[in-house]
Design an enzyme around this catalytic site. Structure first.
Site, PDB file in Angstrom:
ATOM      1  N   THR A  43       0.901  -1.106   0.004  1.00 14.79           N
ATOM      2  CA  THR A  43       0.012  -0.110   0.103  1.00 14.79           C
ATOM      3  C   THR A  43       1.035   1.182   0.100  1.00 14.79           C
ATOM      4  OG1 THR A  43      -1.581  -1.323   1.264  1.00 14.79           O
ATOM      5  CG2 THR A  43      -1.754   1.064   1.238  1.00 14.79           C
ATOM      6  N   TYR A 106     -12.804  -3.845  -3.174  1.00  7.42           N
ATOM      7  CA  TYR A 106     -14.113  -3.467  -4.088  1.00  7.42           C
ATOM      8  C   TYR A 106     -15.054  -4.733  -4.407  1.00  7.42           C
ATOM      9  CZ  TYR A 106     -16.599  -0.863  -7.790  1.00  7.42           C
ATOM     10  OH  TYR A 106     -17.592  -0.203  -8.304  1.00  7.42           O
ATOM     11  N   TYR A 132      -2.467 -10.055   4.100  1.00  8.60           N
ATOM     12  CA  TYR A 132      -2.718  -8.786   4.584  1.00  8.60           C
ATOM     13  C   TYR A 132      -3.987  -8.419   4.810  1.00  8.60           C
ATOM     14  CZ  TYR A 132      -1.803  -3.804   4.241  1.00  8.60           C
ATOM     15  OH  TYR A 132      -1.788  -2.402   4.312  1.00  8.60           O
ATOM     16  N   ARG A 137      -8.965  -0.488   4.178  1.00 13.04           N
ATOM     17  CA  ARG A 137      -9.123  -0.006   2.658  1.00 13.04           C
ATOM     18  C   ARG A 137      -9.710  -1.020   1.902  1.00 13.04           C
ATOM     19  NH1 ARG A 137      -4.789   3.195   0.922  1.00 13.04           N
ATOM     20  NH2 ARG A 137      -3.540   3.974   2.479  1.00 13.04           N
ATOM     21  N   LYS A 160      -0.236 -10.294   8.197  1.00 15.66           N
ATOM     22  CA  LYS A 160       0.171  -8.701   8.550  1.00 15.66           C
ATOM     23  C   LYS A 160      -1.473  -8.304   9.087  1.00 15.66           C
ATOM     24  CE  LYS A 160       0.949  -4.103   6.690  1.00 15.66           C
ATOM     25  NZ  LYS A 160       1.285  -3.289   5.693  1.00 15.66           N
ATOM     26  N   ILE A 202       5.350  -4.714   9.981  1.00 17.46           N
ATOM     27  CA  ILE A 202       5.479  -4.212   8.797  1.00 17.46           C
ATOM     28  C   ILE A 202       5.220  -2.540   8.794  1.00 17.46           C
ATOM     29  CG2 ILE A 202       4.984  -4.430   6.336  1.00 17.46           C
ATOM     30  CD1 ILE A 202       4.447  -7.339   6.894  1.00 17.46           C
TER      31      ILE A 202
END
Length: 290
Positions: A43, A106, A132, A137, A160, A202
């Site tokens: 990202t 999305y 992740y 997001r 993560k 991270i």
């Protein structure tokens, strides 16, 4: 793959193109200051706005400059499984040490679809895979039962966790094998996630303060929880300012203040608002970063 602080490294641009020279300087800065892994094209690396060819240039530059000094983990996620597989094969062919796969965004998916997506990508590579989870997001959370299901896939070695949900992270730790890696995806939760049995972070902040983030991790791992907490609190406001606008807008502004990169982002991201940049620079001066 690693323990301690790995950096979610920015992708610098100059005149609209990938700035290879700046990227190489950033990589040396990271390694010289103790960062344990380079997380490329995540990202923070603005991967969603890079072409396939640009991705290759960024990955190749990272691998060549790193010269096998620390692990390189490449973000290869997509909301299209075929594209994620394509990116994953590209990273493996170029010599990456591992991959990071974000939840499909999305179009979203059910838990069944999530497992199918992650499994398809993991089966397309021999590299270690880190899941992740960043629902802020993607609008999709990876629940503990999905993490557990994926932990049974041989090359899925960790997650993560950027959900911010400590209870969920504790449940994951309770259910997964002991050697399954849990990394904080939030710089303000490094110490809490270590306390939940985590293995490191991270980090976005490591772009700017790599030595300090690694020191925080080492302190906790060495049993000095008080020192780890001191550092977590010391840099709390700085970390908050790194996320007062959409990442990586503020961290790029911080690196501009340090004269490492140009103040360029790919649209739809735009440079940091002046009022926020002034607050960030002031905090950096207080901390003797600049």
């Amino acid at each position: 793959m690693f323990k301690g602080a790995g950096v979610a490294i920015v992708t610098p641009f100059k005149n609209g193109k990938f700035d290879k020279d700046a990227y190489e300087r950033l990589i040396d800065f990271q390694i010289e200051n103790g960062t344990q892994a380079l997380i490329v094209l995540g990202t923070t690396g603005e991967a969603s706005t890079l072409s396939y060819e640009e991705r290759e240039e960024v990955i190749r530059t990272a691998i060549e400059k790193n010269a096998k000094r620390i692990p390189i983990i490449v973000g290869t996620g997509s909301n299209c499984t075929d594209v994620a597989v394509k990116y994953t094969k590209q990273a493996e062919e170029l010599g990456a040490d591992g991959i990071l796969i974000v939840t499909p965004y999305y179009n979203k998916c059910t838990n069944k679809g999530m497992i199918a997506h992650f499994t398809a990508v993991a089966n397309a590579t021999k590299l270690p895979v880190i899941l992740y989870n960043v629902p802020g997001r993607t609008a999709v959370n990876i629940p503990p039962d999905v993490v557990v299901a994926m932990s049974r896939v041989e090359n899925v070695i960790g997650v993560k966790e950027a959900s911010g949900n400590i209870s969920q992270i504790l449940e994951i730790k309770r259910l997964v094998p002991e050697d399954f890696m849990i990394y904080s995806g939030n710089d303000d939760q490094v110490v809490p996630i270590y306390a939940c049995g985590g293995h490191g972070v991270i980090s976005v902040a490591s772009n700017v303060i790599p030595k300090e983030m690694q020191h925080m991790c080492e302190a906790f791992m060495n049993g000095d929880v008080e020192e780890a907490l001191r550092l977590q609190l010391k840099y709390k406001r700085f970390i908050d300012l790194l996320f007062c606008e959409v990442n990586p807008i503020p961290v790029k502004a911080a690196l501009v203040e340090m004269n490492y990169i140009e103040n360029e982002l790919r649209l739809p991201l735009t440079p940091m608002e002046e009022v926020n940049r002034n607050k960030l620079a002031e905090e950096m001066r207080k901390l003797n970063i600049i």
